[in-house]
Design an enzyme around this catalytic site. Sequence first.
Site, PDB file in Angstrom:
ATOM      1  CG  HIS A 183      35.773  36.331  48.663  1.00  0.00           C
ATOM      2  ND1 HIS A 183      36.452  35.406  49.425  1.00  0.00           N
ATOM      3  CD2 HIS A 183      36.724  37.058  48.038  1.00  0.00           C
ATOM      4  CE1 HIS A 183      37.758  35.574  49.271  1.00  0.00           C
ATOM      5  NE2 HIS A 183      37.951  36.585  48.440  1.00  0.00           N
ATOM      6  CG  ASP A 208      39.219  40.086  46.327  1.00  0.00           C
ATOM      7  OD1 ASP A 208      40.380  40.152  45.914  1.00  0.00           O
ATOM      8  OD2 ASP A 208      38.802  39.155  47.042  1.00  0.00           O
ATOM      9  CD  GLU A 265      44.475  36.026  46.555  1.00  0.00           C
ATOM     10  OE1 GLU A 265      44.748  35.975  47.754  1.00  0.00           O
ATOM     11  OE2 GLU A 265      43.291  36.061  46.152  1.00  0.00           O
ATOM     12  CD  GLU A 266      40.061  35.761  45.577  1.00  0.00           C
ATOM     13  OE1 GLU A 266      40.180  35.119  46.626  1.00  0.00           O
ATOM     14  OE2 GLU A 266      39.806  36.977  45.562  1.00  0.00           O
ATOM     15  CG  HIS A 280      44.067  38.548  42.941  1.00  0.00           C
ATOM     16  ND1 HIS A 280      42.777  38.195  42.611  1.00  0.00           N
ATOM     17  CD2 HIS A 280      44.012  38.997  44.216  1.00  0.00           C
ATOM     18  CE1 HIS A 280      41.988  38.415  43.661  1.00  0.00           C
ATOM     19  NE2 HIS A 280      42.704  38.908  44.639  1.00  0.00           N
ATOM     20  CG  ASP A 328      44.195  40.956  47.071  1.00  0.00           C
ATOM     21  OD1 ASP A 328      43.047  41.273  46.689  1.00  0.00           O
ATOM     22  OD2 ASP A 328      44.507  39.795  47.375  1.00  0.00           O
TER      23      ASP A 328
HETATM   24 ZN   LIG Z   1      41.952  39.370  46.505  1.00  0.00          ZN
END
Ligand SMILES: [Zn+2]
Length: 465
Positions: free
Chosen positions: A432, A299, A333-334, A287, A361
């Site tokens: 994140h 990520d 995606e997030e 993503h 991912d």
């Molecule tokens: Zn991800």
Amino acid sequence: MLFKTTLRTALLAVATVVALPAMAQQNYAADSITIRKIYDNALTSYESYDNLRYLTKKIGNRLSGSPQAAAAVEWSRQVMDKMGLDRVYLQEVMVPHWVRGEKEIGRVTNSRAGAADMNIAALGGSVGTGAKGISAQVVEVKSFEELEKLGKKKVQGKIVFFNRPFDNTHLNTMQAYGGAVDQRGGGPVAAAKLGAVGVLVRSMANEVQEVPHTGSTRYQEGVAKIPAAAISTKHANQLSDLLQDDPQLNFYLRMTCETLPDVLSYNVIGELKGTEKPEEIIVVGGHLDSWDLGEGAHDDGTGCMQSIDVLRMFKELNIKPKRTVRAVLFMNEENGLRGGLKYAELAKKNNEKHIAAIESDAGGFTPRGFGIDGTAAQFAKAKSWHNLLTPYGLHDLNRDGGGADIGPLKGQGTVALIGFRPDSQRYFDYHHTEIDVFENVNRREMQLGSASMAALVYLLAEYGF
Ligand SMILES: [Zn+2]
């Protein structure tokens, strides 16, 4: 459970040996040479790593709806345009547009120790507190059951602090994440139902760290939307200690995040047409969006660059796939999954026949294997390739497959959903956070991932699934 899986695997292995003559003639010697070439190319190439540097350093983090997400769409389209693929195109998709606003403030005021600032980050989708912020007492819980038991009387008007840590006895950190992340997603609704005014969630991390980890949270129609933030694991421990000392302490929370109207964005797709069965499609993807802290390197910058790199290697090594291979960079995606949903919707509408979709991912770390969500026959076929893959460290083939973006394809024909599985030990150090940056990605580890996916895509394209 373990025994059953082992038994099933053993039975499948037997079935594989028996079934092999019926399958398409496979030339293991030629395949092993092709796979060696893929790894040689990946390990000596710098292109994909340079692309990751550009994506993370020049464009930066890419939350859906942000200018950087738009820039990432146009840049990655251009990268694939220059590769001489058969087709490069965009898929329109409307995405949510949440913005963090000013830097959040989390401050404890304790009768004995005075004031202490805590590292917090608003959870994605959260409402703000208003410019003045809110101040309330804190009630700590480790589970939803514990929260229920406290009841309205003890929760009303307070900030609920969800502090269940990762279970660090899990070898695979994804399982530890799975055992804690319900607090982040479901915390605000459960707390608001009992009259809480805010939520703090212990960051999703294995280690004791300074940095808070953001991530999506949810609200529910008819339940008050209350502000929710992640607190760093270090400060979660500290807050818990302070509460032992002074259960009446006050927590001041200020966040100016908000949700703006949806924005038009895109999935970015590059394609190599199959030479023999072009109607059979294999997706390899990641993503393109990321959280707005850090640079979205592991990520999921790595997953996107690896997916593009699979096509680059096929071109450079003159591997002409018998089936169509698509690199798909999914948007959103997030905090919405709109890109994955749109891709599956259009695949269905256009009567496309996907035989497999692979998603990267889980970070750009050393490959361990693949998780395959497919039929028993598909799993047996993947197992029959074991000897071609294990020399490269791809030992783990299990049936715990899939990925968020490819998930919506489930049920379209017999598409197998395959999760690329790198080593998981360091993923939740960065996930994140503001330290998910380019510097924390190792070129060789990332390239081994590209090669792993290219090897599997090659076999899928050659023999079908
Ligand atoms: Zn991800």
